[in-house]
Design a protein around this motif. Structure first.
Motif, PDB file in Angstrom:
ATOM      1  N   ARG A 259      -8.736   4.515   7.471  1.00  0.00           N
ATOM      2  CA  ARG A 259      -7.405   5.054   7.744  1.00  0.00           C
ATOM      3  C   ARG A 259      -7.044   5.012   9.226  1.00  0.00           C
ATOM      4  O   ARG A 259      -5.939   5.400   9.597  1.00  0.00           O
ATOM      5  CB  ARG A 259      -7.320   6.490   7.217  1.00  0.00           C
ATOM      6  CG  ARG A 259      -7.368   6.559   5.697  1.00  0.00           C
ATOM      7  CD  ARG A 259      -7.396   7.983   5.174  1.00  0.00           C
ATOM      8  NE  ARG A 259      -7.319   7.985   3.712  1.00  0.00           N
ATOM      9  CZ  ARG A 259      -6.185   8.013   3.013  1.00  0.00           C
ATOM     10  NH1 ARG A 259      -5.031   8.032   3.642  1.00  0.00           N
ATOM     11  NH2 ARG A 259      -6.204   8.014   1.696  1.00  0.00           N
ATOM     12  N   GLU A 263      -0.620   0.748  11.555  1.00  0.00           N
ATOM     13  CA  GLU A 263       0.353   0.146  10.640  1.00  0.00           C
ATOM     14  C   GLU A 263       0.728  -1.264  11.074  1.00  0.00           C
ATOM     15  O   GLU A 263       1.043  -2.116  10.237  1.00  0.00           O
ATOM     16  CB  GLU A 263       1.604   1.031  10.574  1.00  0.00           C
ATOM     17  CG  GLU A 263       2.572   0.640   9.467  1.00  0.00           C
ATOM     18  CD  GLU A 263       3.647   1.683   9.250  1.00  0.00           C
ATOM     19  OE1 GLU A 263       4.594   1.399   8.478  1.00  0.00           O
ATOM     20  OE2 GLU A 263       3.547   2.790   9.827  1.00  0.00           O
ATOM     21  N   ARG A 326      -0.191  -3.744  -3.123  1.00  0.00           N
ATOM     22  CA  ARG A 326      -0.284  -2.293  -2.969  1.00  0.00           C
ATOM     23  C   ARG A 326      -0.235  -1.874  -1.496  1.00  0.00           C
ATOM     24  O   ARG A 326       0.428  -0.901  -1.138  1.00  0.00           O
ATOM     25  CB  ARG A 326      -1.562  -1.774  -3.636  1.00  0.00           C
ATOM     26  CG  ARG A 326      -1.438  -1.719  -5.158  1.00  0.00           C
ATOM     27  CD  ARG A 326      -2.558  -0.916  -5.778  1.00  0.00           C
ATOM     28  NE  ARG A 326      -3.791  -1.686  -5.893  1.00  0.00           N
ATOM     29  CZ  ARG A 326      -4.940  -1.200  -6.365  1.00  0.00           C
ATOM     30  NH1 ARG A 326      -5.010   0.058  -6.763  1.00  0.00           N
ATOM     31  NH2 ARG A 326      -6.018  -1.950  -6.448  1.00  0.00           N
ATOM     32  N   ILE A 327      -0.913  -2.633  -0.641  1.00  0.00           N
ATOM     33  CA  ILE A 327      -0.883  -2.311   0.787  1.00  0.00           C
ATOM     34  C   ILE A 327       0.518  -2.523   1.347  1.00  0.00           C
ATOM     35  O   ILE A 327       1.013  -1.723   2.159  1.00  0.00           O
ATOM     36  CB  ILE A 327      -1.916  -3.166   1.558  1.00  0.00           C
ATOM     37  CG1 ILE A 327      -3.338  -2.788   1.140  1.00  0.00           C
ATOM     38  CG2 ILE A 327      -1.754  -2.981   3.069  1.00  0.00           C
ATOM     39  CD1 ILE A 327      -3.686  -1.340   1.390  1.00  0.00           C
ATOM     40  N   ASN A 329       3.235  -2.141  -0.283  1.00  0.00           N
ATOM     41  CA  ASN A 329       4.045  -1.051  -0.816  1.00  0.00           C
ATOM     42  C   ASN A 329       3.817   0.256  -0.040  1.00  0.00           C
ATOM     43  O   ASN A 329       4.775   0.965   0.300  1.00  0.00           O
ATOM     44  CB  ASN A 329       3.711  -0.845  -2.296  1.00  0.00           C
ATOM     45  CG  ASN A 329       4.552   0.253  -2.926  1.00  0.00           C
ATOM     46  OD1 ASN A 329       5.762   0.309  -2.742  1.00  0.00           O
ATOM     47  ND2 ASN A 329       3.899   1.129  -3.670  1.00  0.00           N
ATOM     48  N   TYR A 330       2.525   0.563   0.276  1.00  0.00           N
ATOM     49  CA  TYR A 330       2.229   1.810   0.980  1.00  0.00           C
ATOM     50  C   TYR A 330       2.474   1.698   2.485  1.00  0.00           C
ATOM     51  O   TYR A 330       2.701   2.709   3.153  1.00  0.00           O
ATOM     52  CB  TYR A 330       0.778   2.230   0.730  1.00  0.00           C
ATOM     53  CG  TYR A 330       0.471   2.503  -0.724  1.00  0.00           C
ATOM     54  CD1 TYR A 330       1.258   3.380  -1.471  1.00  0.00           C
ATOM     55  CD2 TYR A 330      -0.592   1.873  -1.370  1.00  0.00           C
ATOM     56  CE1 TYR A 330       0.988   3.626  -2.805  1.00  0.00           C
ATOM     57  CE2 TYR A 330      -0.866   2.120  -2.698  1.00  0.00           C
ATOM     58  CZ  TYR A 330      -0.075   2.982  -3.421  1.00  0.00           C
ATOM     59  OH  TYR A 330      -0.344   3.226  -4.748  1.00  0.00           O
ATOM     60  N   THR A 332       0.476   1.263   4.947  1.00  0.00           N
ATOM     61  CA  THR A 332      -0.732   1.466   5.740  1.00  0.00           C
ATOM     62  C   THR A 332      -1.776   2.168   4.876  1.00  0.00           C
ATOM     63  O   THR A 332      -1.442   2.827   3.889  1.00  0.00           O
ATOM     64  CB  THR A 332      -0.455   2.313   6.997  1.00  0.00           C
ATOM     65  OG1 THR A 332      -1.669   2.525   7.705  1.00  0.00           O
ATOM     66  CG2 THR A 332       0.162   3.654   6.648  1.00  0.00           C
ATOM     67  N   ARG A 335      -1.560   5.977   4.042  1.00  0.00           N
ATOM     68  CA  ARG A 335      -0.606   6.499   3.064  1.00  0.00           C
ATOM     69  C   ARG A 335      -0.985   6.165   1.627  1.00  0.00           C
ATOM     70  O   ARG A 335      -0.203   6.402   0.701  1.00  0.00           O
ATOM     71  CB  ARG A 335       0.801   5.958   3.370  1.00  0.00           C
ATOM     72  CG  ARG A 335       1.421   6.579   4.613  1.00  0.00           C
ATOM     73  CD  ARG A 335       2.935   6.408   4.632  1.00  0.00           C
ATOM     74  NE  ARG A 335       3.340   5.031   4.862  1.00  0.00           N
ATOM     75  CZ  ARG A 335       3.583   4.524   6.078  1.00  0.00           C
ATOM     76  NH1 ARG A 335       3.460   5.292   7.160  1.00  0.00           N
ATOM     77  NH2 ARG A 335       3.946   3.265   6.218  1.00  0.00           N
ATOM     78  N   VAL A 336      -2.177   5.616   1.419  1.00  0.00           N
ATOM     79  CA  VAL A 336      -2.640   5.339   0.057  1.00  0.00           C
ATOM     80  C   VAL A 336      -2.940   6.665  -0.635  1.00  0.00           C
ATOM     81  O   VAL A 336      -3.709   7.479  -0.119  1.00  0.00           O
ATOM     82  CB  VAL A 336      -3.902   4.456   0.066  1.00  0.00           C
ATOM     83  CG1 VAL A 336      -4.426   4.251  -1.343  1.00  0.00           C
ATOM     84  CG2 VAL A 336      -3.614   3.111   0.718  1.00  0.00           C
ATOM     85  N   PRO A 337      -2.343   6.943  -1.799  1.00  0.00           N
ATOM     86  CA  PRO A 337      -2.559   8.227  -2.482  1.00  0.00           C
ATOM     87  C   PRO A 337      -4.019   8.438  -2.861  1.00  0.00           C
ATOM     88  O   PRO A 337      -4.759   7.476  -3.126  1.00  0.00           O
ATOM     89  CB  PRO A 337      -1.685   8.120  -3.736  1.00  0.00           C
ATOM     90  CG  PRO A 337      -0.691   7.055  -3.429  1.00  0.00           C
ATOM     91  CD  PRO A 337      -1.380   6.095  -2.513  1.00  0.00           C
TER      92      PRO A 337
END
Length: 512
Positions: A259, A263, A326-327, A329-330, A332, A335-337
């Protein structure tokens, strides 16, 4: 210092998990604390077991008093860990069974980690108790292999697919080759010194407790420093890799993905994933494959090492495209749930290890163009940056454990290295040539991400220098060292396999 290091680790874990909205229950936190204590205990034992080799020369040549030497060595071990790259940490991890790696937070995953750490610590303590310079790396790798084989036997699977035999051969080759390099290199270096450096004091036993001449003393302190720094950089990483596995199992949201990546790095990551997906699709089946099916196909291919098939390439294309989407969309990793993190980490791990095999395996490489191979290589780098990282606090706590371990319990191994390898007392030249060879070999191994044994290299170097100096070797010590070297792998495998079986049974009983 120990209390401060543990407090720093606890505070960092609490902060990291709170920042991602994943506060830990007290039970999980206590379990994590126990696992970290065992992992740090391995590094502590590693410190007084292996680093004793580094201080033997300066103590036996009276270059430094023993209390100062062990503190000096401990500090440079600490520094070596802090400045290490992390490459060796993940070389060790790739030996672990794929099934347990993908489910490291399961009962089997935790039983694996506890078993291999306890087995390595027990064998290290046993050899230390009798003063034998045994390799912590050798013990840890034997423990990993024992867990892998036990996992296969207990799961009822055929063969030994739970053990990455390609990586095992690579790691064991480094462990086998490095003592030969240490022996021959120190022998040759000693002969060169005798040819060009005519000062007879270099090759005689030190007189009384008087320190050596200033230049010789500076050389010996430098070689001790170099070996200590190199040892920290190589051996400290083994504990780091295992601690990261523990953290991923207990707090995946905080530690499964990197994390800390900015970005601004995400567009390049997404582009590399899309390029790799297209390269794999060009060699796939051309038929649509659901993501779950793709995951199963790639897992089976990695487990059995049969990756050069259209099905596996199609699966890699699907997973790579899904990861990139998916990356994107998020935006960074941060911000991945939480609910998505474990699956994403597993997918990235699968694709990373399989892509690395594709890039290296000649049969697979022949299917791809040079441009495609380059794009896959860039993709592996991006995946590594996303999943394989080590927080600063992990480095600091491992560095403390290794450095403080150096300062206690060193005497038994030092006596063996200083008095019981050669038939005469260690001379200035013997100590310098053995340690110069050991430091350069370990630093080179770290550059290539190869785990090697400080103990094997330096002990072999002392033996080579002793032969070159005409001192001869003590058969009993050499025999016992060779016996410990030969027995380490099977005994560590047996210990870890039995511990894995016992711990796995215990967790099932408690869960039931």
């Amino acid at each position: 210092m120990l209390v401060g290091g543990l407090a720093y680790a606890g505070y960092s874990i609490a902060t990291d998990t709170a920042n991602v909205g994943e506060p830990m229950a007290m039970g999980v936190f206590a379990f994590l604390g126990l696992a970290l204590l065992i992992a740090l205990g391995f590094e502590f034992v590693n410190g007084f077991h292996d680093t004793a080799n580094a201080v033997a020369t300066v103590i036996y040549t009276h270059s430094m008093p023993a209390p100062l030497a062990v503190v000096w060595s401990g500090f440079f071990n600490f520094l070596g860990v802090l400045l290490s790259s992390g490459a060796v940490a993940y070389s060790i991890i790739t030996l672990l069974p794929i099934d347990l790696m993908l489910h490291v937070g399961s009962a089997g995953g935790f039983a694996m980690i506890f078993a291999l750490l306890l087995a390595a610590v027990l064998w290290n303590l046993a050899t230390w108790a009798v003063g034998l310079p045994n390799s912590s790396s050798h013990a840890l790798i034997g423990s990993i292999l024992g867990v892998g084989l036990a996992n296969q036997l207990l799961s009822g699977a055929s063969g030994v697919s739970g053990v990455d035999m390609v990586q095992v051969k690579k790691v064991l080759s480094a462990l086998l080759f490095s003592p030969v390099v240490g022996f021959i290199g120190a022998l040759m270096l000693m002969l060169i010194m005798k040819r060009f450096l005519k000062d007879e004091r270099l090759y005689r036993e030190p007189e009384g407790s008087a320190p050596p001449p200033r230049g010789i003393r500076a050389l010996l302190i430098f070689t001790c420093t170099a070996v200590s720094f190199a040892h920290g950089g190589n051996d400290g990483q083994k504990g780091m890799g295992l601690i990261m596995l523990i953290l991923i199992g207990c707090a995946p949201t905080a530690y499964a993905l990197n994390r800390t990546l900015p970005e601004s790095a995400m567009p390049a990551f997404v582009q590399s994933a899309q390029t790799a997906s297209a390269a794999y699709a060009a060699h796939g089946t051309g038929f649509a494959m659901p993501t779950e099916r793709a995951r199963d196909v790639v897992t089976q291919g990695l487990r059995t090492k049969t990756i050069d098939t259209p099905d596996v390439y199609e699966g890699l294309s699907v997973l790579s495209r899904d990861i990139g989407d998916r990356i994107e969309n998020y935006g960074t990793f941060s911000r991945v749930p939480a609910a998505v993190v474990p699956n994403m980490r597993n997918d990235m791990y699968l694709v990373l290890d399989t892509t690395r095999m594709v890039v290296k395996e000649e049969g697979a490489k022949s299917r791809f163009t040079a441009a495609e191979i380059d794009s896959l290589g860039s993709y592996t780098g991006a995946l590594e940056r996303g999943t394989r990282y080590i927080p600063l606090w992990v480095k600091v706590t491992v560095a403390l454990a290794l450095g403080l371990g150096t300062m206690v319990g060193w005497r038994r191994i030092v006596v063996t290295v200083g008095e019981r390898i050669g038939k005469t007392h260690l001379t200035y030249g013997m100590g310098a040539s053995a340690e110069l060879m050991a430091a350069s070999t370990i630093l080179l191994a770290e550059h290539f991400g190869a785990p090697v044994s400080t103990t094997h290299i330096l002990s072999s170097g002392v033996a080579g220098a002793s032969v070159a100096n005409g001192a001869g070797l003590q058969r009993r010590t050499i025999r016992n060292m060779a016996l410990a070297w030969i027995l380490t792998l099977p005994i560590a495998m047996l210990l870890s396999g039995l511990l894995y079986w016992l711990l796995l049974g215990l967790t099932r009983v408690l869960a039931g």
